[in-house]
Design an enzyme around this catalytic site. Sequence first.
Site, PDB file in Angstrom:
ATOM      1  N   LYS A   1       0.845  -1.195   0.000  1.00 15.21           N
ATOM      2  CA  LYS A   1       0.000   0.000   0.000  1.00 15.21           C
ATOM      3  C   LYS A   1       0.875   1.237   0.000  1.00 15.21           C
ATOM      4  CE  LYS A   1      -4.444   0.998   0.289  1.00 15.21           C
ATOM      5  NZ  LYS A   1      -5.538   0.131  -0.137  1.00 15.21           N
TER       6      LYS A   1
ATOM      7  N   SER B   1      -7.881  -5.785 -10.760  1.00 17.51           N
ATOM      8  CA  SER B   1      -6.511  -5.302 -10.970  1.00 17.51           C
ATOM      9  C   SER B   1      -5.615  -6.460 -11.411  1.00 17.51           C
ATOM     10  CB  SER B   1      -5.948  -4.721  -9.677  1.00 17.51           C
ATOM     11  OG  SER B   1      -6.272  -3.361  -9.569  1.00 17.51           O
TER      12      SER B   1
END
Length: 425
Positions: A117, A359
């Site tokens: 992240k 994704s």
Amino acid sequence: MVAENGTKKTNQEETNNVLKSTQTVIHKALEKLGYPEEVYELLKEPLRMMTVKIPVRMDDGSTKIFTGYRAQHNDAVGPTKGGIRFHPGVTETEVKALSIWMSLKCGIVDLPYGGGKGGIVCDPRDMSFRELERLSRGYVRAISQIVGPTKDIPAPDVFTNSQIMAWMMDEYSRIDEFNSPGFITGKPLVLGGSHGRDSATAKGVTICIREAAKKQGIQIEGARVVVQGFGNAGSYLSKFMHDAGAKVVGISDAYGALYDPNGLDIDYLLDRRDSFGTVTKLFNNTISNKELLELECDILVPAAIENQITKDNAHDIRAKIVVEAANGPTTLEATEILTDRGILLVPDVLASAGGVTVSYFEWVQNNQGYYWSEEEVEEKLEKIMVKSFNSIYDTAQTRRVDMRLAAYMVGVRKMAEASRFRGWI
Ligand code: GLU
């Protein structure tokens, strides 16, 4: 933190609690699965955490130095994967927690990835288009050593979008000296994006709602739905639920909430929202986010930010099902209270995994240079989400645990096994 839905400020203490709660559930999940303590020691924090300073020339000629982070939780299964958020409330601890959640999501939907992240402390609502471009490119230059199509693959998150992904891909391609579409996902279609990526998180949530409703004997047709947050996930979700015949009776954004017991005109609201998901400013007759969460309804979907359902309001939630489209909207104490009250809670790491799933499809298409139709993407997403929902629901039933612990048990297993096979533990 000035939230995507703006309901409250998330301070450092709350963010620390978010990380601590995640670690608590990981510990419990590993214990239930019979793993020794060193597995927890390995998985409780990211393997790598990079902090960067990004100088950006602003439109007025001054230079502003932004702080950014990239966390890579665990890459035993494969490259790390996860979004980048642009938000004034981003902290190192929050990015760490979010990277762990990405690992769990990837484990739950069985992708060949670990979690990562990123985040930049900034307020994109106060920045111009060109300033945002310079910031996006600067961030990629700053983290380029640790990211790449086979190392760590970023994507959109709160307040980032396909344009930002396009700039980042372009910058990385210059550094890499190749066209590198597989460096990042959530790109525009013309740059190797995938059909269905924009609405993927909401699609995944919709599938979880449908499956959860079946288990609770609730008909989607006519069901009363409340959605907190009108960003990417919340807006698409409201549309999907509305189109499926549900009555979306409440929605909210950073500035307030709208309620209509007969169902809101979702198409009108979508038409009027701005790119940050703001729409309630156009209305005088609004209610607060607190009131929104406590509305009587069948399905409540927190689709904004962390710490929205806590021990202070969990007793006042009047939904039959809570499906977490945001990351971390319900605290652990609140999870317990809702579960004890017989409310079915579908946790974030499962409900919001549709985004990273598509994704992954995008990355696969980039790697093979062969692109799929929208129908193919939808069909594959549907299969994965239904299977993941049911495996977690069944785990919760057979192991007599709540859906969150069950999801962590399913999510953590592959990472732990891969780390063991690699000889790390
Ligand atoms: N930011 C999204 C999430 O939290 C998507 C991540 C991705 O697509 O890699 O799941």
